[in-house]
Design a protein around this motif. Structure first.
Motif, PDB file in Angstrom:
ATOM      1  N   ALA A  92      -2.963   8.553   7.242  1.00 45.01           N
ATOM      2  CA  ALA A  92      -1.662  10.205   7.079  1.00 45.01           C
ATOM      3  C   ALA A  92      -1.495  10.374   5.561  1.00 45.01           C
ATOM      4  N   LEU A  93      -1.801   9.101   4.676  1.00 43.90           N
ATOM      5  CA  LEU A  93      -1.260   9.477   3.889  1.00 43.90           C
ATOM      6  C   LEU A  93      -2.195  10.073   2.489  1.00 43.90           C
ATOM      7  N   GLY A  94      -3.000   9.513   2.999  1.00 38.96           N
ATOM      8  CA  GLY A  94      -4.330   9.526   2.388  1.00 38.96           C
ATOM      9  C   GLY A  94      -5.363   8.076   1.563  1.00 38.96           C
ATOM     10  N   VAL A  95      -4.739   7.444   1.968  1.00 36.60           N
ATOM     11  CA  VAL A  95      -5.067   5.861   1.628  1.00 36.60           C
ATOM     12  C   VAL A  95      -7.050   5.727   2.366  1.00 36.60           C
ATOM     13  N   ARG A  96      -7.338   5.326   1.768  1.00 36.65           N
ATOM     14  CA  ARG A  96      -9.353   4.803   2.584  1.00 36.65           C
ATOM     15  C   ARG A  96      -8.317   3.064   3.225  1.00 36.65           C
ATOM     16  N   ILE A  97      -9.876   3.165   4.116  1.00 39.75           N
ATOM     17  CA  ILE A  97      -9.116   1.537   4.689  1.00 39.75           C
ATOM     18  C   ILE A  97     -10.891   1.093   4.798  1.00 39.75           C
ATOM     19  N   PRO A 141      -2.661  -0.613  14.953  1.00 40.29           N
ATOM     20  CA  PRO A 141      -2.699   0.753  14.795  1.00 40.29           C
ATOM     21  C   PRO A 141      -1.857   1.820  14.281  1.00 40.29           C
ATOM     22  N   GLU A 142      -0.532   2.085  14.259  1.00 44.96           N
ATOM     23  CA  GLU A 142       0.051   2.519  13.835  1.00 44.96           C
ATOM     24  C   GLU A 142       0.846   2.316  12.543  1.00 44.96           C
ATOM     25  N   GLN A 143       0.302   1.348  11.419  1.00 43.52           N
ATOM     26  CA  GLN A 143       0.205   0.754  10.426  1.00 43.52           C
ATOM     27  C   GLN A 143      -1.242   1.658   9.668  1.00 43.52           C
ATOM     28  N   ALA A 144      -2.118   1.868  10.345  1.00 47.70           N
ATOM     29  CA  ALA A 144      -3.540   1.959  10.325  1.00 47.70           C
ATOM     30  C   ALA A 144      -3.415   3.662  10.224  1.00 47.70           C
ATOM     31  N   GLU A 145      -2.778   4.195  11.138  1.00 49.26           N
ATOM     32  CA  GLU A 145      -2.394   5.888  10.821  1.00 49.26           C
ATOM     33  C   GLU A 145      -1.645   6.451  10.396  1.00 49.26           C
ATOM     34  N   GLN A 146      -1.047   5.363   9.837  1.00 53.83           N
ATOM     35  CA  GLN A 146       0.086   5.588   8.692  1.00 53.83           C
ATOM     36  C   GLN A 146      -0.842   5.758   7.233  1.00 53.83           C
ATOM     37  N   LEU A 147      -1.416   4.201   6.831  1.00 55.35           N
ATOM     38  CA  LEU A 147      -2.434   5.035   5.929  1.00 55.35           C
ATOM     39  C   LEU A 147      -3.105   6.047   5.826  1.00 55.35           C
ATOM     40  N   ALA A 183       0.757  -0.880  -0.217  1.00 56.01           N
ATOM     41  CA  ALA A 183       0.214  -0.185   0.144  1.00 56.01           C
ATOM     42  C   ALA A 183       0.719   0.880   0.349  1.00 56.01           C
ATOM     43  N   LEU A 184       1.800   1.251   0.709  1.00 62.15           N
ATOM     44  CA  LEU A 184       3.072   2.587   0.589  1.00 62.15           C
ATOM     45  C   LEU A 184       3.465   2.259  -0.337  1.00 62.15           C
ATOM     46  N   LEU A 185       4.039   1.653  -1.511  1.00 59.21           N
ATOM     47  CA  LEU A 185       4.295   1.605  -2.298  1.00 59.21           C
ATOM     48  C   LEU A 185       4.138   2.311  -3.844  1.00 59.21           C
ATOM     49  N   PHE A 186       2.527   1.716  -4.262  1.00 57.13           N
ATOM     50  CA  PHE A 186       1.404   1.635  -4.506  1.00 57.13           C
ATOM     51  C   PHE A 186       0.947   3.383  -4.216  1.00 57.13           C
ATOM     52  N   ARG A 187       1.015   3.971  -3.073  1.00 56.75           N
ATOM     53  CA  ARG A 187       0.910   5.322  -2.765  1.00 56.75           C
ATOM     54  C   ARG A 187       1.860   6.367  -3.528  1.00 56.75           C
ATOM     55  N   GLN A 188       3.039   5.613  -3.423  1.00 66.47           N
ATOM     56  CA  GLN A 188       3.383   6.927  -4.375  1.00 66.47           C
ATOM     57  C   GLN A 188       2.647   6.999  -5.790  1.00 66.47           C
ATOM     58  N   LEU A 189       2.777   6.007  -6.068  1.00 70.55           N
ATOM     59  CA  LEU A 189       2.330   5.749  -7.453  1.00 70.55           C
ATOM     60  C   LEU A 189       1.113   6.762  -7.829  1.00 70.55           C
ATOM     61  N   SER A 190      -0.253   6.686  -7.187  1.00 75.91           N
ATOM     62  CA  SER A 190      -1.164   6.933  -6.670  1.00 75.91           C
ATOM     63  C   SER A 190      -1.773   7.895  -6.238  1.00 75.91           C
ATOM     64  N   ASP A 191      -2.633   8.737  -6.262  1.00 80.04           N
ATOM     65  CA  ASP A 191      -3.340   9.473  -5.107  1.00 80.04           C
ATOM     66  C   ASP A 191      -4.540   8.776  -5.118  1.00 80.04           C
ATOM     67  N   ASP A 192      -5.273   7.881  -5.534  1.00 78.61           N
ATOM     68  CA  ASP A 192      -5.992   6.997  -5.366  1.00 78.61           C
ATOM     69  C   ASP A 192      -6.273   5.201  -4.852  1.00 78.61           C
ATOM     70  N   VAL A 193      -5.725   5.520  -3.575  1.00 77.36           N
ATOM     71  CA  VAL A 193      -5.572   3.935  -3.289  1.00 77.36           C
ATOM     72  C   VAL A 193      -6.133   3.830  -2.292  1.00 77.36           C
ATOM     73  N   VAL A 194      -6.707   2.400  -2.146  1.00 82.43           N
ATOM     74  CA  VAL A 194      -8.082   1.814  -1.154  1.00 82.43           C
ATOM     75  C   VAL A 194      -7.391   0.286  -0.124  1.00 82.43           C
ATOM     76  N   TYR A 195      -6.708   0.321   0.985  1.00 81.32           N
ATOM     77  CA  TYR A 195      -6.467  -0.919   1.291  1.00 81.32           C
ATOM     78  C   TYR A 195      -8.233  -1.562   1.887  1.00 81.32           C
ATOM     79  N   PHE A 196      -7.636  -2.286   1.564  1.00 79.46           N
ATOM     80  CA  PHE A 196      -8.566  -3.226   1.756  1.00 79.46           C
ATOM     81  C   PHE A 196      -8.294  -4.211   2.635  1.00 79.46           C
ATOM     82  N   THR A 197      -8.984  -4.580   3.981  1.00 82.13           N
ATOM     83  CA  THR A 197      -8.053  -5.262   5.458  1.00 82.13           C
ATOM     84  C   THR A 197      -8.165  -6.534   4.969  1.00 82.13           C
ATOM     85  N   HIS A 198      -9.557  -6.832   4.365  1.00 81.21           N
ATOM     86  CA  HIS A 198      -9.511  -8.776   4.780  1.00 81.21           C
ATOM     87  C   HIS A 198      -9.068 -10.001   5.421  1.00 81.21           C
ATOM     88  N   GLU A 199      -7.574 -10.176   4.974  1.00 85.00           N
ATOM     89  CA  GLU A 199      -6.949 -11.467   5.602  1.00 85.00           C
ATOM     90  C   GLU A 199      -5.556 -10.250   6.211  1.00 85.00           C
TER      91      GLU A 199
END
Length: 319
Positions: free
Chosen positions: A191-196, A183-189, A162-178
């Motif tokens: 802050a970068l504008g990644v929807r969870i 908390p630290e990872q969620a806060e990081q994403l 998710a971090l790597l592909f956020r470098q390539l696009s402003d429109d990234v969604v992370y699907f938690t799935h499995e």
């Protein structure tokens, strides 16, 4: 084109991808008799082009391999289309058995059989693999830049993807799935504008033969142009089980590999490995480099053995 298979070689290379062919090239240039046995199932077959390889950027994988085969043959090496079903030690060397009943002997083996990608069990992913279902930002990222990208939580590398592909696009969604986030990872994403999206994924939507979205458990479709997955990568060694190669979890946690030293030597005497079978994350250029390294080390090992045999013969003649 295939070459006539001889009964015996200095080295048999199992696997005709970048690692196997480059290893064979080094050996052939050292005037070693070498054959590459290739079943014709490259991992990157679905890809449109090879990326991140200087001087060959965007070249179709099939064209790159055909050039490699031609170069190996140009130095006297053989490349044979064949499916290996087993390989076993015998009389200080090896016997490699083929599916058509033939066999070939060698003094050393280079196993460059690659890996198998195990995709998450989500309907529709496998059919889109290598097209708009992706795993590597360096292999496919530029091609989906600025698009709507979904990252499917499916393994220990998903957050990193998710971090790597956020470098390539402003429109990234992370699907938690499995692969739920801490908390630290969620806060990081965030802050970068990644929807969870904290909900299981039940499939992908396709419109006009293009991926159009991710289908959630409640039926909602989140529009996406591409989906990134973390596959489980497993070293492909079942068809050389007779060698007894050790298979271990990769330190990264992304799958299994065959451990080897820096030159590709395994703990099985006379057997080297190169490419994705040992280094799961190696791209084409790195795999080719590992093949070249293994080829050079195999040649050095044979040189030492030949020198020792020559000394023994000389001493025996004097006696």
């Amino acid at each position: 084109m295939s070459d006539q298979l001889r009964d015996r070689y200095d080295v048999v290379v199992i696997g005709g991808g970048a690692a196997g062919l480059n290893g064979a090239l080094m050996l052939a240039r050292s005037r070693r008799s070498v054959v590459v046995l290739d079943a014709g199932e490259p991992r990157n077959a679905p890809a449109d082009g090879v990326h991140g390889l200087l001087g060959r950027e965007g070249m179709p994988p099939s064209e790159l391999l055909e050039r490699g085969r031609s170069e190996v043959r140009g130095y006297g090496g053989h490349v044979v289309a064949a499916e290996v079903v087993d390989a076993v030690p015998e009389d200080g060397g090896f016997v490699v058995s083929l599916a058509d009943g033939r066999s070939v002997r060698s003094r050393r083996l280079l196993v460059a059989t690659g890996l198998v990608d195990r995709l998450p069990e989500v309907p529709g992913l496998a059919e889109r693999w290598g097209r708009d279902v992706l795993h590597c930002p360096y292999c496919h990222g530029w091609e989906v830049r600025d698009q709507a990208i979904g990252v499917l939580g499916s393994g220990p590398m998903s957050h990193h993807q998710a971090l790597l592909f956020r470098q390539l696009s402003d429109d990234v969604v992370y699907f938690t799935h499995e692969a739920p986030l801490d908390p630290e990872q969620a806060e990081q994403l965030a802050a970068l504008g990644v929807r969870i999206v904290d909900q299981p994924v039940h499939g992908v939507a396709v419109t006009d033969d293009r991926l159009s979205g991710v289908v959630l458990a409640d039926g909602e479709v989140v529009a996406r142009d591409a989906v990134v997955v973390a596959t489980r990568m497993e070293a492909r060694v079942a068809h050389v089980a007779g060698l007894g190669l050790p298979v271990a979890e990769h330190p990264s946690g992304v799958g299994t590999h065959v451990p080897a030293d820096v030159g590709g030597r395994t703990e099985v005497p006379g057997v080297w490995v190169a490419g994705n079978v040992s280094e799961l994350t190696a791209q084409v250029g790195a795999s080719a480099s590992l093949g070249a390294m293994a080829g050079a080390h195999i040649n050095a090992d044979l040189v030492a053995e030949d020198a020792a045999a020559a000394v023994a013969a000389r001493v025996g003649a004097r006696a």
